[in-house]
Design a protein around this motif. Sequence first.
Motif, mmCIF file in Angstrom:
data_model
loop_
_atom_site.group_PDB
_atom_site.id
_atom_site.type_symbol
_atom_site.label_atom_id
_atom_site.label_comp_id
_atom_site.label_asym_id
_atom_site.label_seq_id
_atom_site.Cartn_x
_atom_site.Cartn_y
_atom_site.Cartn_z
ATOM 1 N N THR A 150 0.729 -1.825 -0.253
ATOM 2 C CA THR A 150 0.359 -0.348 -0.305
ATOM 3 C C THR A 150 0.796 1.256 0.421
ATOM 4 O O THR A 150 0.630 1.922 -0.633
ATOM 5 C CB THR A 150 -1.144 -0.098 1.333
ATOM 6 N N MET A 151 1.534 0.902 0.833
ATOM 7 C CA MET A 151 3.100 2.207 0.800
ATOM 8 C C MET A 151 3.074 2.479 -0.496
ATOM 9 O O MET A 151 3.515 3.780 -1.119
ATOM 10 C CB MET A 151 4.346 1.817 1.313
ATOM 11 N N ALA A 152 3.901 1.472 -1.121
ATOM 12 C CA ALA A 152 4.514 1.602 -2.704
ATOM 13 C C ALA A 152 3.629 2.902 -3.939
ATOM 14 O O ALA A 152 3.415 3.863 -4.113
ATOM 15 C CB ALA A 152 4.616 0.590 -3.318
ATOM 16 N N GLY A 153 1.614 2.622 -3.665
ATOM 17 C CA GLY A 153 1.010 2.999 -4.149
ATOM 18 C C GLY A 153 1.073 4.289 -3.567
ATOM 19 O O GLY A 153 0.803 5.582 -4.420
ATOM 20 N N SER A 154 0.771 5.024 -2.399
ATOM 21 C CA SER A 154 0.854 5.913 -1.948
ATOM 22 C C SER A 154 2.130 7.187 -2.257
ATOM 23 O O SER A 154 1.625 8.129 -2.636
ATOM 24 C CB SER A 154 0.535 6.211 -0.650
ATOM 25 N N VAL A 155 3.192 6.444 -2.379
ATOM 26 C CA VAL A 155 4.008 7.181 -2.290
ATOM 27 C C VAL A 155 4.311 7.604 -3.551
ATOM 28 O O VAL A 155 4.674 9.373 -3.634
ATOM 29 C CB VAL A 155 5.352 7.071 -2.133
ATOM 30 N N LEU A 156 3.981 7.643 -4.585
ATOM 31 C CA LEU A 156 3.971 8.255 -5.959
ATOM 32 C C LEU A 156 2.966 9.823 -5.693
ATOM 33 O O LEU A 156 2.866 10.521 -6.192
ATOM 34 C CB LEU A 156 2.927 7.304 -7.178
ATOM 35 N N MET A 157 1.475 8.824 -4.440
ATOM 36 C CA MET A 157 0.847 9.989 -4.495
ATOM 37 C C MET A 157 1.499 11.395 -4.072
ATOM 38 O O MET A 157 0.840 12.169 -4.462
ATOM 39 C CB MET A 157 -1.073 9.254 -3.663
ATOM 40 N N LEU A 158 1.643 10.963 -3.356
ATOM 41 C CA LEU A 158 2.485 12.195 -2.683
ATOM 42 C C LEU A 158 3.359 13.033 -3.679
ATOM 43 O O LEU A 158 3.462 14.044 -3.864
ATOM 44 C CB LEU A 158 3.901 11.673 -1.684
ATOM 45 N N VAL A 159 4.211 12.103 -4.592
ATOM 46 C CA VAL A 159 4.719 13.370 -5.888
ATOM 47 C C VAL A 159 3.539 13.606 -6.533
ATOM 48 O O VAL A 159 3.512 14.893 -7.078
ATOM 49 C CB VAL A 159 5.514 12.350 -6.400
ATOM 50 N N ALA A 160 2.415 13.428 -6.312
ATOM 51 C CA ALA A 160 0.920 13.921 -8.003
ATOM 52 C C ALA A 160 0.656 15.264 -6.266
ATOM 53 O O ALA A 160 0.401 16.568 -6.904
ATOM 54 C CB ALA A 160 0.419 12.787 -7.946
ATOM 55 N N ILE A 161 0.733 14.915 -5.019
ATOM 56 C CA ILE A 161 0.229 16.095 -4.584
ATOM 57 C C ILE A 161 1.628 17.244 -4.518
ATOM 58 O O ILE A 161 0.947 18.289 -4.590
ATOM 59 C CB ILE A 161 -0.101 15.652 -3.006
ATOM 60 N N ILE A 162 2.709 16.817 -4.239
ATOM 61 C CA ILE A 162 3.419 17.898 -4.171
ATOM 62 C C ILE A 162 3.780 18.631 -5.876
ATOM 63 O O ILE A 162 3.854 19.810 -5.767
ATOM 64 C CB ILE A 162 5.069 17.596 -3.982
ATOM 65 N N GLY A 163 2.965 18.244 -6.891
ATOM 66 C CA GLY A 163 3.108 18.698 -8.240
ATOM 67 C C GLY A 163 2.464 19.839 -7.986
ATOM 68 O O GLY A 163 1.633 21.125 -8.464
ATOM 69 N N LEU A 164 0.989 19.105 -7.682
ATOM 70 C CA LEU A 164 -0.086 20.140 -7.513
ATOM 71 C C LEU A 164 0.194 21.268 -6.780
ATOM 72 O O LEU A 164 -0.300 22.770 -7.423
ATOM 73 C CB LEU A 164 -1.276 19.134 -6.509
#
Lengths: 479, 563
Positions: free
Chosen positions: B176-190
């Motif tokens: 689940t973490m492997a999926g979430s960290v990419l979301m973190l990058v996207a959140i930062i990008g936003l």
Amino acid sequence: MFSAQFDAVIPVICLAMAGLAVMLAESFRLKNESMPLGGLAIIGLLGAGAASAFLWDRTATSFGVVTADNFALFVNLVLVAVGLLTVFFTSQTAARDHLPTGEFYTLMLFSMVGMMLMVQASDLLLIFLALETMSIAVYVLTGIRRDQLASTEAAFKYFLLGAFASSFFLYGIAFIYGITGSTSLDRVGSVIAAQSMSGNPMILLAVGLLLVGFGFKIAAVPFHMWSPDAYEGAPAVVTGFMSTGVKAAAVAAFARVFLTALEPMINEWAPVLWVVAAATMIVGTVLGVAQTSLKRMLAYSSIAHGGYLLVGLVAGNDVGKAAILFYLAAYALTNLGAFGIIALLGERTRANDDLRDYAGLWYSHPGLATLMTIFLLSLGGFPPTAGFIAKWYVFSAAVGAGYYGLAIIGVLSSVVSVFFYLRIVVMMYMSERDARPVPAPVTTMALTALGIAVIGVLYLGVLPTQVIDIAQDSVATIF
Amino acid sequence: VNGVPLLSIVIWLPVVGAALLMIIDNKDGQRDRLIRHLTLGVSLLTFAATLLLWAGFDTSQSGPEFQFVERLRWIPAFGIEYYLGIDGMSLMLLVLTGFLTPIALLSSWEGIERKVKEFSVFMLLLETAMLGVFAALDLFLFYVFWDFVLIPMYFLIGVWGYDQRIYAAVKFILYTMAGSVLMLVAIIGLSWIHQQATGQYSFDLLRLYQLDVADNLQYWFFLAFTVAFVIKVPLFPFHTWLPDAHVQAPTPGSVILAGVMLKMGAYGLVRFSFPLFPEAALYFAPYLALLSVIAIVYGALVAMVQPDMKKLVAYSSVSHMGFVVLGIAAMNLQGVQGATYQMLAHGVSTGGLFCIVGMLSDRRHTRLISEYGGIKKIVPRLTAASLIITLASIGLPGLNGFIGEFLIMLGAFRWDPRFVVVAGLGVILSAVYMLWMFQRVYYGEVTDDHNRHMPDLSLREWAVIGPLCAAAVYMGVLPNVFLKPMEPAITRIVQRMESREPLQVRLNPPRALGAISSNAQGPGDGLPGADRRHDGIPSNAEGRRGLAIAAVGQEPGPARGAR
């Protein structure tokens, strides 16, 4: 004004005085007389910390080569914290391991003199001198347990490779001097900018040599080979000290040199550093997975953390510079806490740093296991700890500079690193306790240190605002 | 209610309880009773507080979108706020969390014998994190809660689970973490895009909704968010962590995992993935729907052949959550309404199924179907309760599962009937595997003498299963009690999507932010496979904008939809 000349070096002087005092006290000590040498070290460190706080926002300079700008002072304060925690932990382990306390504190303080000078230096030659002061003291610290072969071997390896790397660094300085006619960072920067010598092969060579020197000190891949051996062989308190102090000083000087003097060439060195940062993160985490010794595992983890710090440097924007500072503070507290616990659980004849030694720690030492878990979660970058905010900060810098790839490598490698941090947690919580000798109870001093570390880690994780603001202010004035 | 930060109280109450527990000295377990009662008390209090939220919630169409809003500056340098607020959908999920936590605690009353204090602390921390996920309106805050959920769950599985618990716990957290960290990058990008567009960083969801993200980034950001969410849901083929985690987790862990945590993923899709990146979402919706119908059928087929009851229920979750994603992918009023209703219904019925499996294995210490048989005569009350929950899970009309699945299929039918044909197969299959299990466990002759002396439901177990059965019936008979508060929220979410067209262009991977502000659509080579157009699938706009009839019962649908 004569006295104002000395302002910027007051923190360094405090440490040097304390170091001398410890040395003198040790040499006049009777055979079995006990002396509060750690107390002297603490006084010196507190003095350096107070001086650094006092100099805040004054941007004092001494002799034209030492500056006390906020960037340096921030790192100084981190170093003071590193020193204090190390002294606290050592106060418990020194007697157990029969460490020569006088020599230990003297060397530690002198190496910190080097660290602070390195951070404050605005001249390449002074950086080199400071780097050597720091390194030589740390080589000896690594091998301070002369009765242990591993310790001696580690020190020797570290020394040989370190000396080699230092010569690269010096060579780099020589080239810089040959091209620009100066070793002062300001001057070098303006000459490079004015003559637009980006393509000049000589300057590229010089930058490369400096990169090797710094890369070695922060254990960046491919210059990391020494660090697992040195970290494993050294006593745990020394490992904690050098994995945070040396790294903080080297990263800060690295950032200063590359983001001031060599800033005009950022397009040349950033791609190289991109590769180095990515490789450091990947190699550090992937090799960490295979380790069974905790010290070695955390050695690889600290390589990886060097990579995250480099991400901030590659980004090179304001966010990145402030992120480096914040990361250093978060990482120092976390890593020292973790190594402190390893040190406390060791024994004289055996380091007790094998993964199996931690089996069932939660059942025998619930407090230590809980603290270790918090430190490991912080190293792994879980909220609500300092490690999470720090990682978010550097990756934010990377994304802001357009380095999506680096950010993605960073977050994925931090997932891999979680795997081996969790191996320790699994051992502590989910395995049965072996019949191990129970280490001595934790003293008040060491407990204080753990308390400071864990409160710091949670404070930076939950309410990071203040430190982020300070970090941002620190970089705004100088770069 | 004015001036009282009720939402914060709801979220942080369990943490306060956990802090209380931590100062209780319980070295050799002599205060286990006190700790159990205290934990239950705190969770009941939290449930009561969520009901207070419901009571104070303005359910009218004209009410504010987010209510009980609380904003505090947290990290002002990056525009990060402690920003909470709930709409009807969040409200219902908060109530579900509050409802299931005491039940989960009760279900483990005697099953957890070691380290009761620590167990209770982790359960309460988990509750806070889950409540936070559903109430956070700041993306950073959301991520903090989202990521923190993993830690207590990891310990719950790893310390109190069954034999393979360590493997399951590590797999769960890494996956689940492997999926979430990419979301973190996207959140930062936003947040950076917002900074470039307005000069300020912001993680404020409502502001980010208005951001016009360039196509090529939308594509990647949507994928980053969605992968994080569908792993949590879990959607085929990202479901492999789920059977392990479910089977190895202790009963309360399974109840929370299936009941609440899976909903976090579906909630994320509705709240974040779709409205933040509408064009990309419309482009990917058919793919999501395709995966979800595969999940429906695949989960059902795999469930059918499981010898282990817990694994069967775990795979049935894969199947049922496939329905949820299908409804979301349809992105019309009925679809999303059905999806959110199915989330609640699945929480109740699957939570109930795990409780029943837990009760059986408490008695016999086995979860294998073959070990049982004919126990209807021995434990008639337990059998009755199981029957209600089983039928609810199948989706019998009059029970909770029916409403959600019916609405989802209605919504999906108006979008693309072909998906419904396959999904309908799943409904039939769910009856097959559930009833077959029921038959093998409860009917027939008693084959194993160990089963002859099983006690029937105890008072505590009544307290566990009674409310679940009641909720299953209540939700099936009076769905509007739950649908009405959610309707304004869902109408708004669907409206946000309505004016959008799916992405048309092929994309380059994002290189630098320079490309963000310019709306340049890189013509490059893009992803292999992404080029295939879905000719067979009718234009989304058509199916979505059509008549939006009243969902169920007499409540009129949103008038604006009817044209």
